[in-house]
Design a protein around this motif. Structure first.
Motif, PDB file in Angstrom:
ATOM      1  N   VAL A 168       0.865  -1.176   0.000  1.00 16.92           N
ATOM      2  CA  VAL A 168       0.000   0.000   0.000  1.00 16.92           C
ATOM      3  C   VAL A 168       0.904   1.229   0.000  1.00 16.92           C
ATOM      4  O   VAL A 168       1.757   1.377   0.875  1.00 16.92           O
ATOM      5  CB  VAL A 168      -0.918   0.037   1.237  1.00 16.92           C
ATOM      6  CG1 VAL A 168      -1.783   1.300   1.205  1.00 16.92           C
ATOM      7  CG2 VAL A 168      -1.784  -1.206   1.278  1.00 16.92           C
ATOM      8  N   VAL A 169       0.754   2.090  -1.003  1.00 18.19           N
ATOM      9  CA  VAL A 169       1.568   3.297  -1.115  1.00 18.19           C
ATOM     10  C   VAL A 169       0.734   4.468  -0.606  1.00 18.19           C
ATOM     11  O   VAL A 169      -0.364   4.720  -1.118  1.00 18.19           O
ATOM     12  CB  VAL A 169       2.019   3.555  -2.566  1.00 18.19           C
ATOM     13  CG1 VAL A 169       2.968   4.747  -2.624  1.00 18.19           C
ATOM     14  CG2 VAL A 169       2.696   2.313  -3.144  1.00 18.19           C
ATOM     15  N   SER A 170       1.235   5.152   0.392  1.00 12.76           N
ATOM     16  CA  SER A 170       0.458   6.222   1.022  1.00 12.76           C
ATOM     17  C   SER A 170       0.286   7.417   0.095  1.00 12.76           C
ATOM     18  O   SER A 170       1.091   7.653  -0.809  1.00 12.76           O
ATOM     19  CB  SER A 170       1.142   6.678   2.314  1.00 12.76           C
ATOM     20  OG  SER A 170       2.339   7.372   2.013  1.00 12.76           O
ATOM     21  N   ALA A 176       4.702  13.267  -2.510  1.00 12.47           N
ATOM     22  CA  ALA A 176       6.096  13.682  -2.395  1.00 12.47           C
ATOM     23  C   ALA A 176       6.897  13.277  -3.625  1.00 12.47           C
ATOM     24  O   ALA A 176       7.699  14.056  -4.147  1.00 12.47           O
ATOM     25  CB  ALA A 176       6.717  13.079  -1.140  1.00 12.47           C
ATOM     26  N   GLU A 177       6.678  12.054  -4.124  1.00 14.44           N
ATOM     27  CA  GLU A 177       7.489  11.539  -5.219  1.00 14.44           C
ATOM     28  C   GLU A 177       7.042  12.050  -6.578  1.00 14.44           C
ATOM     29  O   GLU A 177       7.873  12.207  -7.485  1.00 14.44           O
ATOM     30  CB  GLU A 177       7.464  10.011  -5.208  1.00 14.44           C
ATOM     31  CG  GLU A 177       8.153   9.403  -3.994  1.00 14.44           C
ATOM     32  CD  GLU A 177       8.205   7.893  -4.055  1.00 14.44           C
ATOM     33  OE1 GLU A 177       7.591   7.293  -4.974  1.00 14.44           O
ATOM     34  OE2 GLU A 177       8.859   7.287  -3.178  1.00 14.44           O
ATOM     35  N   ILE A 178       5.754  12.297  -6.752  1.00 11.53           N
ATOM     36  CA  ILE A 178       5.239  12.672  -8.078  1.00 11.53           C
ATOM     37  C   ILE A 178       4.993  14.166  -8.215  1.00 11.53           C
ATOM     38  O   ILE A 178       5.274  14.762  -9.243  1.00 11.53           O
ATOM     39  CB  ILE A 178       3.942  11.892  -8.386  1.00 11.53           C
ATOM     40  CG1 ILE A 178       4.225  10.378  -8.360  1.00 11.53           C
ATOM     41  CG2 ILE A 178       3.377  12.298  -9.748  1.00 11.53           C
ATOM     42  CD1 ILE A 178       2.982   9.526  -8.513  1.00 11.53           C
ATOM     43  N   TRP A 179       4.485  14.779  -7.153  1.00  9.63           N
ATOM     44  CA  TRP A 179       4.165  16.211  -7.208  1.00  9.63           C
ATOM     45  C   TRP A 179       5.164  17.080  -6.454  1.00  9.63           C
ATOM     46  O   TRP A 179       4.935  18.255  -6.261  1.00  9.63           O
ATOM     47  CB  TRP A 179       2.752  16.464  -6.704  1.00  9.63           C
ATOM     48  CG  TRP A 179       1.697  16.165  -7.713  1.00  9.63           C
ATOM     49  CD1 TRP A 179       1.171  17.023  -8.638  1.00  9.63           C
ATOM     50  CD2 TRP A 179       1.032  14.915  -7.921  1.00  9.63           C
ATOM     51  NE1 TRP A 179       0.226  16.379  -9.395  1.00  9.63           N
ATOM     52  CE2 TRP A 179       0.120  15.078  -8.988  1.00  9.63           C
ATOM     53  CE3 TRP A 179       1.132  13.656  -7.323  1.00  9.63           C
ATOM     54  CZ2 TRP A 179      -0.691  14.059  -9.448  1.00  9.63           C
ATOM     55  CZ3 TRP A 179       0.329  12.632  -7.780  1.00  9.63           C
ATOM     56  CH2 TRP A 179      -0.575  12.833  -8.819  1.00  9.63           C
ATOM     57  N   ARG A 216      -8.635   2.539   2.374  1.00 17.01           N
ATOM     58  CA  ARG A 216      -9.208   3.718   3.025  1.00 17.01           C
ATOM     59  C   ARG A 216      -8.343   4.223   4.174  1.00 17.01           C
ATOM     60  O   ARG A 216      -7.919   3.462   5.038  1.00 17.01           O
ATOM     61  CB  ARG A 216     -10.621   3.404   3.533  1.00 17.01           C
ATOM     62  CG  ARG A 216     -11.392   4.621   4.007  1.00 17.01           C
ATOM     63  CD  ARG A 216     -12.809   4.235   4.378  1.00 17.01           C
ATOM     64  NE  ARG A 216     -13.530   3.669   3.245  1.00 17.01           N
ATOM     65  CZ  ARG A 216     -14.129   4.386   2.300  1.00 17.01           C
ATOM     66  NH1 ARG A 216     -14.062   5.702   2.350  1.00 17.01           N
ATOM     67  NH2 ARG A 216     -14.777   3.794   1.310  1.00 17.01           N
ATOM     68  N   GLY A 217      -8.077   5.523   4.136  1.00 10.79           N
ATOM     69  CA  GLY A 217      -7.308   6.159   5.182  1.00 10.79           C
ATOM     70  C   GLY A 217      -5.812   5.987   5.064  1.00 10.79           C
ATOM     71  O   GLY A 217      -5.062   6.530   5.872  1.00 10.79           O
TER      72      GLY A 217
END
Length: 225
Positions: A168-170, A176-179, A216-217
């Motif tokens: 699961v990637v938060s 942080a990594e993409i934007w 979720r969450g």
């Protein structure tokens, strides 16, 4: 790299265009918002003056962002903090006061482009997962041998989920990594909602919602068809 310069007269933007071309950028200039909305597709970067003679610059920014992930650097009137915040909320990747200094602008261009084309340390040339194949070098995605046309951010999002399949990637990590971790700028917490939009579009292009599972969450996980 192809750069679209929007706004300003030919004489006022001439030093900027010369600087960009000296750095090897293919540069195009338009002086209205309507022309910008007709010309931005296929560009790698948009430099957008928010003071335009026809359509408001914020509206132009929203129009670009509604259908494309091309990086946008906006320019606002001096000391217009509220306008800068609105520009970030409209989808701009950065916003500078006018008049700007060319060395600082060039540095910000480099920073924005690094964020828009991130290269994680654990990057692999290709990632395969069942019928899904992701080619990092050509930035091509195929599902059951069929090419899937993705925007830059959609590709980066799918690639990261595939790279960490089974995990699961938060949301925070994806942002942080993409934007470039927009949680740190004034519009950051609202900007995190953009992940939901990109996930929804990805699911539509992949054909079934189960390819990207929502935990979720927490965040998202690559699923299967």
């Amino acid at each position: 790299m192809r750069v679209l310069v929007v706004g300003g007269g030919a004489e006022s933007v001439a030093p900027l265009i010369r600087r960009l071309r000296a750095h090897g950028y293919d540069t195009v200039h338009v002086d209205t918002g309507a022309r910008a909305l007709a010309a931005y597709r296929g560009t790698d970067l948009v430099l957008l003056d928010l003071q335009l003679p026809d359509i408001g610059g914020l509206e132009v920014c929203r129009g670009i962002r509604s259908s494309d992930d091309v990086p946008v650097i906006a320019f606002a009137a001096p000391d217009a903090e509220h306008t800068r915040v609105l520009a970030l909320r409209a989808g701009a990747d950065d916003c500078m006061d006018k008049p700007y200094r060319l060395p600082e602008l060039m540095a910000r261009i480099d920073a924005v482009m690094r964020r828009s084309r991130p290269c994680p340390k654990d990057e692999f040339p290709t990632v395969s997962y069942g019928p899904l194949r992701i080619d990092v070098i050509s930035r091509e995605v195929r599902l059951h041998g069929r090419p899937i046309a993705l925007t830059r951010k959609e590709f980066d999002l799918l690639y990261r989920l595939a790279l960490h399949r089974g995990e699961v990637v938060s949301r925070q990590r994806l942002m942080a990594e993409i934007w470039g971790d927009p949680l740190n700028h004034p519009a950051g917490r609202q900007a995190t909602r953009t992940i939901d939009t990109h996930v929804s579009k990805l699911r539509g292009k992949l054909g079934v919602n189960s390819w990207i599972e929502t935990v979720r969450g927490v965040g998202f996980r690559l699923g299967h068809d």
